[in-house]
Design a protein around this motif. Structure first.
Motif, PDB file in Angstrom:
ATOM      1  N   ALA A 293      21.756 -21.502 -29.824  1.00 54.34           N
ATOM      2  CA  ALA A 293      22.110 -21.103 -28.469  1.00 54.34           C
ATOM      3  C   ALA A 293      20.925 -20.413 -27.812  1.00 54.34           C
ATOM      4  O   ALA A 293      20.268 -19.553 -28.403  1.00 54.34           O
ATOM      5  N   ARG A 294      20.652 -20.798 -26.594  1.00 56.16           N
ATOM      6  CA  ARG A 294      19.509 -20.238 -25.885  1.00 56.16           C
ATOM      7  C   ARG A 294      19.855 -18.876 -25.301  1.00 56.16           C
ATOM      8  O   ARG A 294      21.018 -18.596 -24.999  1.00 56.16           O
ATOM      9  N   PRO A 295      18.856 -18.016 -25.105  1.00 55.09           N
ATOM     10  CA  PRO A 295      19.097 -16.740 -24.421  1.00 55.09           C
ATOM     11  C   PRO A 295      19.694 -16.989 -23.048  1.00 55.09           C
ATOM     12  O   PRO A 295      19.272 -17.873 -22.310  1.00 55.09           O
ATOM     13  N   GLY A 296      20.697 -16.196 -22.714  1.00 55.57           N
ATOM     14  CA  GLY A 296      21.420 -16.372 -21.467  1.00 55.57           C
ATOM     15  C   GLY A 296      22.748 -17.079 -21.644  1.00 55.57           C
ATOM     16  O   GLY A 296      23.572 -17.094 -20.716  1.00 55.57           O
ATOM     17  N   SER A 297      22.981 -17.652 -22.838  1.00 57.47           N
ATOM     18  CA  SER A 297      24.257 -18.330 -23.080  1.00 57.47           C
ATOM     19  C   SER A 297      25.373 -17.296 -23.218  1.00 57.47           C
ATOM     20  O   SER A 297      25.217 -16.263 -23.882  1.00 57.47           O
ATOM     21  N   GLU A 298      26.501 -17.612 -22.571  1.00 61.57           N
ATOM     22  CA  GLU A 298      27.643 -16.698 -22.616  1.00 61.57           C
ATOM     23  C   GLU A 298      28.492 -17.008 -23.836  1.00 61.57           C
ATOM     24  O   GLU A 298      28.827 -18.153 -24.102  1.00 61.57           O
ATOM     25  N   ILE A 299      28.841 -15.944 -24.573  1.00 59.39           N
ATOM     26  CA  ILE A 299      29.597 -16.133 -25.807  1.00 59.39           C
ATOM     27  C   ILE A 299      31.091 -15.918 -25.555  1.00 59.39           C
ATOM     28  O   ILE A 299      31.913 -16.797 -25.836  1.00 59.39           O
ATOM     29  N   LEU A 300      31.471 -14.768 -25.013  1.00 56.24           N
ATOM     30  CA  LEU A 300      32.885 -14.474 -24.764  1.00 56.24           C
ATOM     31  C   LEU A 300      32.969 -13.338 -23.750  1.00 56.24           C
ATOM     32  O   LEU A 300      31.955 -12.708 -23.399  1.00 56.24           O
ATOM     33  N   HIS A 301      34.208 -13.088 -23.286  1.00 54.03           N
ATOM     34  CA  HIS A 301      34.492 -11.970 -22.390  1.00 54.03           C
ATOM     35  C   HIS A 301      35.445 -11.001 -23.094  1.00 54.03           C
ATOM     36  O   HIS A 301      36.461 -11.429 -23.655  1.00 54.03           O
ATOM     37  N   VAL A 302      35.096  -9.733 -23.066  1.00 57.06           N
ATOM     38  CA  VAL A 302      36.068  -8.706 -23.473  1.00 57.06           C
ATOM     39  C   VAL A 302      36.697  -8.163 -22.193  1.00 57.06           C
ATOM     40  O   VAL A 302      36.036  -8.089 -21.145  1.00 57.06           O
ATOM     41  N   LYS A 303      37.970  -7.822 -22.270  1.00 56.18           N
ATOM     42  CA  LYS A 303      38.665  -7.367 -21.058  1.00 56.18           C
ATOM     43  C   LYS A 303      39.557  -6.191 -21.400  1.00 56.18           C
ATOM     44  O   LYS A 303      40.341  -6.238 -22.357  1.00 56.18           O
ATOM     45  N   ALA A 304      39.402  -5.148 -20.601  1.00 57.10           N
ATOM     46  CA  ALA A 304      40.227  -3.944 -20.747  1.00 57.10           C
ATOM     47  C   ALA A 304      40.922  -3.662 -19.413  1.00 57.10           C
ATOM     48  O   ALA A 304      40.425  -4.042 -18.354  1.00 57.10           O
TER      49      ALA A 304
END
Length: 828
Positions: free
Chosen positions: A257-268
């Motif tokens: 995966a290249r730098p800048g790739s989005e992995i996941l979102h955490v949400k609170a």
């Protein structure tokens, strides 16, 4: 009026005239009439009978040009001249004409001509409840903190109603709710201001928004009302911490995966509002530097993004904590865990490791010898890390698998350093990934030389031509051998194998430089004693065990003209240099007086002999045959010729330089001397058929000898090529030379020819010893047989050459024939 005058900018005389007419008109105004009517009357509605109320005659209204002017600018009324009634012609809206004023009068001016009269009429516009109360905004937002105490008042917007009096706003109402009530406050100007009063404490978390309806009611009939929505927003107090949706977030991402790739979102989520509910996301304080270098989090969205280069082989799983923090005062935090698994890809090339290498290897190593121990490594996992090693099928090596990913490199065939001193073994490692990756490893296997190659001469046999009488120590030739081995195994020393040449060791003739193979002569050679020298040269390396090979050197001695012709007849040994011959005076022309015979120990052109009459008592009487040496009369002897004739015959060879000798012949002319030679000649020539037959036999014999000699020479040449060992000349086989050590047991018959044959030699004994010769001449030297073909003479001895036994007066090819036979007896 003054404004009109100023606006029109009339001249002074016109202004004066205008004021004059105005005063006249003012004097004609009769009273004032007033009407009252409600607003919004329909067009055509009659306000009143103007003619009657003003005391005018209806029939005169048209003639007197009754007209209406209004200060409002817009005409709302007109006069029906036929009836004299004042009629509504436009919609009348009190709110437009008078606004909120309690009284709304619309003045009208009635102008009548002939005579001029001016009547003033006032129209009192009465308000009707034609407008509903309205608020300036349909929606009112109030922000009230949830900690505000009950009893707090919040002024609201007043409603507006264009109507006046009882038709205007009379009261306010609020929709039913549990927290607020409505009160109305009246200002000094009569305006009623509604106020919202808090009756019960607010809780934003329970109900963050309260929707209320404020209603304004007027006093008209029917009643009209207007509403406004009141939105009460309860302002939050930071009394709740952010809460994540999950305690642990899990995600998988490829290591490429290249730098800048989005992995996941955490949400609170935060139950508070405003800044108290605004959340920002951060890495937990205890987060390792490795995580901070690989990942970053977007504070506002909670998106976790690749920052650095991921590597499954270094760390397949990353675990860390995320903090969600609101913006309240004081700030409150929430926490969750994140687990990111790095999916492996086939991004590592297999590596070949040489754990042990044996080099150099002896070239005579047995098949299956272990050359190297290898192992392979690939940090990838699964099929990406499964490795297969291979080597070229054409190689002399193969790989034998051992324990996991370990191999041994062994030989599969014989090695040869001379063919290939160094083997480059290419080993390829390939993994099972998709696509597969591979790498190559070059192993250099050097071979240790073994003495397995013999020295090889540049030629199997060498042929050298050396002139006789050359200076001793001369380089005859140089032999050269090569050895494809290395080091001591390739160092060559040269030597001459011991053999016998005419009973003497060959080492007494030549010696060889052991280092460079140059062959030197020990002394000068004499062609008349030695014609061919055969040498066996050995080249031996210095390996262990040493290897050797042989080559044959044929040294051919080339003849030089170093011998003068030797007179055989007349014999100078018995009679000195003078030979006495007798000849009858009755001799005719062509009479054979004698024959001078000479031989030359040289060969070839050097041995070609010619005879010449140098001096004579009477040169006109005798002649010498240039080729045979026969002395014959040129004419018949006369009585005047001297009885004693002396001849000096010069004998020369054909060499360079020319060698010569002389013979002196003394001839006595006698009367009555018998001529047996003539008788014999007559007998021989009587039958001509017999003489022709003898000549034919002689020709056939010479041809047979020539063919036999040629065949013998060819056979000997083949034997020389086959390198048959011989202690004598290269033309003699070893089996024929067993008795060669005895110098008197071998007889050689040699025909020496260069163009026409001059003589045949029969040689016996060692060439270094005194030779035994038997001579046969073409014509007899004895006077009793002048025309005999051959005459055998007793053997004579010479010290410097081999004696000739016969001379053939014929032409044969320019060659040399050698025949071998047992020695004959020295006696006749």
């Amino acid at each position: 009026m003054e404004r009109a005058i100023r606006r029109n900018k009339l001249p002074a005389w016109q202004v004066f005239l205008w004021w004059h007419h105005f005063f006249l008109l003012w004097t004609t105004i009769d009273g004032q009439t007033r009407y009252s009517l409600p607003e919004e009357l329909k067009q055509g509605s009659v306000v009143g009978n103007l003619a009657r109320d003003m005391g005018l005659v209806v029939s005169e209204l048209y003639r007197r040009k009754l007209r209406i002017t209004s200060e409002a600018g817009k005409q709302y009324f007109s006069v029906d001249l036929g009836k004299g009634e004042l009629v509504v012609i436009n919609r009348i809206d009190r709110e437009d004409l008078c606004g909120q004023r309690p009284s709304c009068l619309l003045p009208l001016e009635i102008v009548i001509d002939n005579p001029l009269q001016l009547h003033r009429v006032e129209i009192d516009i009465q308000d009707t409840n034609d407008n509903s109360p309205s608020f300036h905004t349909k929606e009112k937002v109030l922000q009230i903190a949830e900690l505000v105490n009950p009893g707090a008042r919040f002024p609201l917007e007043s409603a507006q109603d264009p109507d006046v009096g009882s038709n205007s706003v009379r009261s306010y109402l609020i929709s039913k709710n549990d927290h607020f009530k409505l009160t109305v406050k009246t200002h000094k100007d009569g305006r009623k201001i509604p106020e919202l009063v808090l009756e019960k404490p607010l809780d934003r978390e329970t109900q963050p928004v309260h929707n209320l309806i404020l209603t304004a009611v007027d006093g008209g009939d029917p009643v009209r009302s207007g509403t406004c929505e009141i939105i009460v927003i309860v302002l939050d107090n930071n009394d709740n911490a952010p809460q994540f949706e999950r305690l642990v977030y899990e995600a998988n991402i490829s290591e490429n995966a290249r730098p800048g790739s989005e992995i996941l979102h955490v949400k609170a989520a935060d139950a508070d509002d405003g800044l108290n509910g605004e959340i920002e996301y951060y890495f937990a304080e205890q987060t390792a530097d490795l995580i901070l270098s690989l990942f970053e989090i977007e504070p506002s969205t909670g998106a976790i993004i690749v920052k650095g280069i991921l590597d499954h082989e270094i760390n397949p799983v990353h675990r860390f904590d995320i903090t969600a923090r609101d913006k309240g005062n004081p700030k409150m935090d929430g926490h969750c865990g994140v687990e990111i698994k790095i999916a492996d890809i086939n991004d590592n090339i297999p590596e070949i490791i040489v754990t042990s290498l044996t080099t150099p290897v002896p070239e005579d190593s047995a098949i299956g010898t272990v050359i190297a121990l290898l192992s392979a490594r690939d940090p990838d996992s699964g099929d990406n890390g499964k490795i297969t090693l291979s080597v070229s099928s054409k190689s002399l090596f193969k790989l034998n698998p051992s324990v996991s990913n370990h191999y041994s490199l062994v030989t599969t065939g014989p090695l040869d350093r001379e063919e290939n001193g160094q083997y480059s073994v290419k080993i390829r490692a390939t993994d099972s990934g998709k696509p597969p990756l591979s790498s190559d490893k070059i192993i250099l296997v050097e071979l240790l030389d073994v003495n397995d190659n013999r020295p090889v001469f540049s030629q199997h046999s060498y042929v050298v031509y050396v002139k006789e009488n050359h200076a001793p120590g001369k380089v005859l030739c140089s032999v050269s051998a090569a050895d494809t081995d290395l080091g001591e195994n390739s160092k060559i020393s040269y030597s001459i194998l011991d053999s016998k040449v005419q009973g003497v060791s060959v080492s007494s003739y030549v010696y060889i430089n052991s280092d460079n193979g140059s062959i030197y002569s020990m002394h000068s050679f004499d062609y008349e004693k030695l014609k061919v020298l055969q040498i066996q040269v050995q080249a031996k390396d210095q390996g262990s065990p040493s290897l050797s090979s042989n080559a044959t050197v044929h040294v051919f001695i080339l003849d030089q003209n170093d011998n003068a012709p030797a007179v055989i007849y007349p014999s100078s040994a018995a009679l000195g240099s003078l030979s006495h011959q007798r000849m009858p005076r009755s001799a005719k022309a062509g009479h054979l007086v004698t024959k001078v015979t000479a031989v030359d120990a040289d060969s070839g052109h050097n041995a070609w002999i010619s005879y010449k009459l140098a001096e004579a008592t009477d040169a006109s009487l005798f002649a010498v045959n240039m080729y045979t040496g026969e002395v014959r009369t040129k004419r018949a002897v006369s009585e005047q010729d001297d009885s004693s004739q002396r001849l000096l015959i010069e004998i020369k060879d054909d060499g360079e330089p020319v060698q010569s000798a002389t013979a002196t012949v003394s001839i006595l002319l006698e009367d009555g001397l018998h001529e047996p030679i003539l008788d014999l000649r007559h007998k021989l020539h009587e039958p001509s058929k017999k003489t022709g037959r003898i000549t034919l036999y002689l020709i056939l014999s010479l041809a047979s000898v020539s063919v036999l000699s040629l065949l013998t020479f060819l056979i000997l040449a083949v034997k020389c090529v086959r390198n048959s060992r011989s202690s004598g000349s290269c033309c003699m086989g070893r089996t024929d030379c067993d008795d060669y050590k005895n110098p008197n047991r071998n007889l050689q018959i040699q025909l020496n020819t260069d163009g026409p044959i001059k003589y045949v030699e029969v040689l016996g004994g060692d060439m270094l010893s005194q030779s035994q010769s038997f001579r046969s001449c073409m014509s007899p030297m004895s006077p009793m047989s002048e025309y005999s073909d051959f005459t055998m003479i007793k053997p004579s001895s010479t010290t410097d050459f081999n004696e000739v036994i016969s001379v053939l007066d014929a032409s044969l090819p320019d060659s040399t024939w050698t025949f071998e036979s047992q020695q004959v007896s020295k006696t006749n």
